[in-house]
Design an enzyme around this catalytic site. Sequence first.
Site, PDB file in Angstrom:
ATOM      1  N   ASP A 164      -1.689   5.646  -5.135  1.00 21.60           N
ATOM      2  CA  ASP A 164      -2.010   4.810  -3.983  1.00 21.60           C
ATOM      3  C   ASP A 164      -2.417   3.407  -4.408  1.00 21.60           C
ATOM      4  OD1 ASP A 164      -4.492   4.963  -1.271  1.00 21.60           O
ATOM      5  OD2 ASP A 164      -2.767   3.668  -1.635  1.00 21.60           O
ATOM      6  N   ASP A 185       0.828  -1.208   0.000  1.00 22.37           N
ATOM      7  CA  ASP A 185       0.000   0.000   0.000  1.00 22.37           C
ATOM      8  C   ASP A 185       0.860   1.256   0.000  1.00 22.37           C
ATOM      9  OD1 ASP A 185      -2.355   1.461   2.422  1.00 22.37           O
ATOM     10  OD2 ASP A 185      -1.894   1.950   0.331  1.00 22.37           O
TER      11      ASP A 185
HETATM   12  O1  ZSY Z   1      -7.059   4.891   3.122  1.00 22.24           O
HETATM   13  C1  ZSY Z   1      -6.228   5.761   3.096  1.00 22.24           C
HETATM   14  C2  ZSY Z   1      -5.332   6.027   4.213  1.00 22.24           C
HETATM   15  C3  ZSY Z   1      -4.104   5.431   4.322  1.00 22.24           C
HETATM   16  C4  ZSY Z   1      -3.327   5.694   5.429  1.00 22.24           C
HETATM   17  C5  ZSY Z   1      -3.823   6.556   6.385  1.00 22.24           C
HETATM   18  C6  ZSY Z   1      -3.027   6.814   7.554  1.00 22.24           C
HETATM   19  C7  ZSY Z   1      -3.440   7.411   8.713  1.00 22.24           C
HETATM   20  C8  ZSY Z   1      -2.326   7.435   9.517  1.00 22.24           C
HETATM   21  C9  ZSY Z   1      -1.285   6.859   8.795  1.00 22.24           C
HETATM   22  O2  ZSY Z   1      -1.725   6.493   7.594  1.00 22.24           O
HETATM   23  N1  ZSY Z   1      -5.035   7.160   6.283  1.00 22.24           N
HETATM   24  C10 ZSY Z   1      -5.779   6.907   5.209  1.00 22.24           C
HETATM   25  O3  ZSY Z   1      -6.992   7.478   5.026  1.00 22.24           O
HETATM   26  N2  ZSY Z   1      -6.099   6.548   2.017  1.00 22.24           N
HETATM   27  C11 ZSY Z   1      -6.894   6.333   0.861  1.00 22.24           C
HETATM   28  C12 ZSY Z   1      -8.282   6.916   1.056  1.00 22.24           C
HETATM   29  C13 ZSY Z   1      -8.486   7.995   1.869  1.00 22.24           C
HETATM   30  C14 ZSY Z   1      -9.801   8.475   1.973  1.00 22.24           C
HETATM   31  C15 ZSY Z   1     -10.805   7.829   1.278  1.00 22.24           C
HETATM   32  C16 ZSY Z   1     -10.489   6.737   0.524  1.00 22.24           C
HETATM   33  N3  ZSY Z   1      -9.238   6.282   0.435  1.00 22.24           N
HETATM   34  C17 ZSY Z   1      -5.114   7.619   2.052  1.00 22.24           C
HETATM   35  C18 ZSY Z   1      -4.059   7.463   1.053  1.00 22.24           C
HETATM   36  C19 ZSY Z   1      -5.087   8.632   1.060  1.00 22.24           C
END
Ligand code: ZSY
Length: 393
Positions: free
Chosen positions: A282, A101
Site C-alpha cells: 500500500d 495509492d
Molecule cells: O486507508 C486505507 C483504506 C484505503 C481504502 C479504503 C476504501 C474503502 C472503500 C474503498 O476503499 N479503506 C481504507 O481503510 N487502508 C490503509 C489502512 C487501513 C487501516 C488502518 C490504516 N491504514 C487500506 C488499504 C488498507
Amino acid sequence: MPSFASLTALVAAVGLVAASPVSLEKRKAFTVEQVEKGKFIRNGAASVASTYLKYGKAVPANIAAAAAAQGSVAASPSDEYDSSYLCPVDVGGTTMELDFDTGSADLWVFSSLQPSSQTAGHAVYQASSSKVKSGYTWKISYGDGSGAAGKVYADKVVVGGVTATSQAVEAATSISTQFQQDTNNDGLLGLSFSSINTVKPKAQTTFFDTVKSTLAKPLFGVDLKYHAAGTYDFGFIDTSKFSGAVTYVDVDSSQGFWGFTASGYIVGNGTQSSTSIDAIADTGTTLLYIPLAAVKAYYKEVSGAKLDSTQGGYTFPCSATLPDWTAIIGGTKHTIPGKYINYAPISDGSSTCFGGIQDDSDIGQSIFGDIFLKSQYVVFNGASTPKLGFAQQ
Ligand SMILES: O=C(c1ccc(-c2ccco2)nc1O)N(Cc1ccccn1)C1CC1
C-alpha cells in the site's frame, strides 16, 4: 472446397473488404489474420504497427509511439519524513499533485465545488457541467479516519505521458480535516483493484485499469525512495532502477487490494522467523504494520524503545541505532535498512522518534507501506492473473 456463397459470407463475417465476386473468384486464396483468443489488438496504431512488422518493414516512430503506451512520472516526498509521495498529474488541463495509492481505487481531487476556505493553497479541478456524470456520487473513508466525498466527472487525465481520454474524476464537495491540513496534496489517484471504487450507482475504473489495454505491458513499477524523489513507471519495468532479480508472488485481490503473503522475517542479522504474514502493498500508507509478535521482536533490539500509548505506537531515542528488517517474500530476502525505520520525531524538535514499524492489531491485516516499499522496486502486474514483484533497490 467451400461454396462461393459461404466464402462470401465468411468474408463479410470477418469484416474484410468485400472484393467483387469476380475478383474473389479470381483470388485462389486470401488471408484472414487470426489472433490468439483474448489477445486481440486494442488500438489502431498497434494494428498498423503489427502490419508493418508482418511485412518486415520498420515501424515509423509516430506509429510505434502511439502503439503501446508507456511513461514515467516523478514521485516526490510530501515532507522531510516521506509521510507520502506526490506525483504531478494533468487532470482536465490542470496540473495537480496527487498521492498515488495502491490501497484505494478512487481518483479524487480538490475541486471548485468546495468552499474556497478548503482549497486555499491547492490546485483545484474546475468542475464543468458539460463533463458531469449526472447522478453519480462518491464517498470514501480511510483507515486513519480521514475521508472525502463529492460528484463525478469524465475528463482527460495524463500521467507521465500516458493518457486516459475519459477517466472518472471524482471532484470533492467535502473533505476531512486531515486533508484540509495537508496543503501539499491535491487529491489521490487510486491504484488498487477497481472492485473497491466507491462511485455510485456504478463503480468506475482506476486510471491504471482505464489505460491498461493501451500499455506496452499491463503493469506499473514503483520506485519510491528514502528522502528523495522516485518514480512510477507505467507499461514497463525499468531494470536500471534495481539490482538482481525481481521475485514474483501470487496476489489475493479478493478484498480489492494488492494482497500477498510473506513467509517470514529477520531482525538485523538474527535468525529467520518462519511465520506467514498476510499483507497488502500500500503506497498510500506511510508505515509498515506487522503482527505484534514481530514488532516486539524488532524493538527488543532497540535501546530505549517502548510502546507509548500517548503517541499511539512504539517510540525510541532519535539517536538509537536501528537494526535492518528483512521480509522473506517468494523465498528471497527483501531488506529495509535500519535508518529507514526512524520515521520522524514525535513532535518538531523532539529527541524521541516514532518507529516506522508498528502493530497491525487494530487494522486486521498487515500493511507493507512506504517504509518497506521504498527499499524495493515493486512491480504491480495487472495481467489476468495479477502478480506482485519485489526487487531490492
Ligand atoms: O486507508 C486505507 C483504506 C484505503 C481504502 C479504503 C476504501 C474503502 C472503500 C474503498 O476503499 N479503506 C481504507 O481503510 N487502508 C490503509 C489502512 C487501513 C487501516 C488502518 C490504516 N491504514 C487500506 C488499504 C488498507
